[in-house]
Design an enzyme around this catalytic site. Sequence first.
Site, PDB file in Angstrom:
ATOM      1  N   LYS A 211      10.902  -4.626  -2.641  1.00  0.00           N
ATOM      2  CA  LYS A 211      10.539  -5.860  -3.340  1.00  0.00           C
ATOM      3  C   LYS A 211      10.614  -7.137  -2.508  1.00  0.00           C
ATOM      4  O   LYS A 211      11.326  -8.081  -2.839  1.00  0.00           O
ATOM      5  CB  LYS A 211      11.441  -6.025  -4.570  1.00  0.00           C
ATOM      6  CG  LYS A 211      11.239  -4.958  -5.614  1.00  0.00           C
ATOM      7  CD  LYS A 211       9.971  -5.163  -6.399  1.00  0.00           C
ATOM      8  CE  LYS A 211       9.651  -3.923  -7.227  1.00  0.00           C
ATOM      9  NZ  LYS A 211       8.275  -3.877  -7.647  1.00  0.00           N
TER      10      LYS A 211
ATOM     11  N   ARG B 253      -1.320  -7.852   6.591  1.00  0.00           N
ATOM     12  CA  ARG B 253      -1.992  -7.224   5.447  1.00  0.00           C
ATOM     13  C   ARG B 253      -0.923  -6.520   4.632  1.00  0.00           C
ATOM     14  O   ARG B 253      -0.060  -5.817   5.174  1.00  0.00           O
ATOM     15  CB  ARG B 253      -3.039  -6.228   5.897  1.00  0.00           C
ATOM     16  CG  ARG B 253      -3.517  -5.384   4.712  1.00  0.00           C
ATOM     17  CD  ARG B 253      -4.710  -4.571   5.001  1.00  0.00           C
ATOM     18  NE  ARG B 253      -5.895  -5.405   5.124  1.00  0.00           N
ATOM     19  CZ  ARG B 253      -7.127  -4.917   5.145  1.00  0.00           C
ATOM     20  NH1 ARG B 253      -7.326  -3.619   5.058  1.00  0.00           N
ATOM     21  NH2 ARG B 253      -8.153  -5.713   5.275  1.00  0.00           N
TER      22      ARG B 253
END
Lengths: 175, 326
Positions: free
Chosen positions: B93, B115
């Site tokens: 997370k 990315r």
Amino acid sequence: MPKTTPIADAQRVAELIDQLVEQVAAGVAERGDSPLAIVGIRRRGDVLARRLAERIDHDHTGLVDITLYRDDLSEIGPQPTVRTTEIGFGVDGATIVLVDDVLMTGRSVRAALQTLIDYGRPRCVKLAVLVDRGGRELPIAPDFVALTNAAAPDEHVKVRLTPTDDKDAIVWIKR
Amino acid sequence: MAKTKKTYTWPHRHVLGLEDLTADDLRHVFATARGFEAVSTRSVKKVPALRGQVVVNLFFEPSTRTKSSFFLAASRLSADVLDFTASMSSEKKGETLVDTARNIEAMGVDVIVVRHGRSGAARQLAEHVGCAVVNAGDGQHEHPTQGLLDIYTIGQRLGLDTCDLTGKTVAIVGDIAHSRVARSNIHGLKKLGAHVICVGPPTLLPGGFEAMGCELSTSLDDVLERVDAINMLRVQFERLTSPAFPSAREYTHLFGLTTERLKRMKNNVLVMHPGPINRGLEIESAVADGPNSTILQQVTNGLAIRMAVLFLVHQAQSAEPAASVR
């Protein structure tokens, strides 16, 4: 307020360009079968190069943008804009007259030389400038120069040329 | 700083999305890219603009094309490039995204190209590192360099130096809802004055795009005659199993760009695709390889655009400390 001193009016600039044309034409006469290219350094050298190319028999013209080759990218105030380099001819074996309006430190010329050499191996490169104002920081000397006039480091030499400017002139600007 | 009149200065240390850029910014990227185009055609395909700088490709999602394009772009600017392929599954997370980036930054990095599968990951990174960040695609949010190269290609093919797209209509076809390519294109195209039509199955065409100023259509056949450029999004196979997605056959029948459909479009319409194409699914081979196709030109332009973006963010970054000293 910056103080502006005119050094040459339109008529004087025309005379100086005449002199430069004569010098360049004589200087490249003995080049044999090597094609002649007149290449301006953006942004003001390209205007002068065009004016010379109108009057000197040549094979090619070109433009170099030196932004990507500068050694002072992070030092100069406003960001320089990248423009196109236009070398549409084979550089190998060519005789190139590199044209700039004002010669000072020699750093632009160094960058322009490196740009040219990345396109190929010219037979020789010569340097034509309208004004040599002194203040060299690199071992570079012009082959053709119309006006030599030493300026103080805080003086800025500005060459105005048509059609980019409304009239031909050379001025000293004291900051 | 002395006041200078009307000199444009590129202000962005990061490029995270076209939403953040103005029309002037977009035009500045295009003008800069034009200067870089020639580099790829000359004998020495390299300029020293980023010599001694380090660019890191930090990719949490598989990518070959975009990564190679950034790699080559950075190489042509003489930067050193580090490829860092990370796995998202090991990431907890966001905590580790920033940790990973900080670790890399500590090695002395100037630009991070990132990315990530999560929308907003690039911005989160930009907020936590000191170096420049370029978004190479974040979740369903944006893929700015793809948007830039698409619009640059349109301007180039239409002969519009200023990239003023007023009066031009561009259709974007496919899974609009999940497409970061669509979002970046829409933001950029709208800013340059184009009319944008989003075309797709109703389940993949959220009404929110109307608020972005787009026209929505569930019928490709209805819009064919009106468009100057059509951007065919790639069908993501992992979505084919989703109930929101029609079957492949139905999709091709309704939204595939076929030779027959091309005939009903303007003669010089631009057929675009971000690649890699699924031949016979969203686009027929003959169309993809035909004279209207800009697909390979897009790839070529991608290099010039990415060189321009890397150059500009680095320029803005190196200008910052100098400006504060003055």
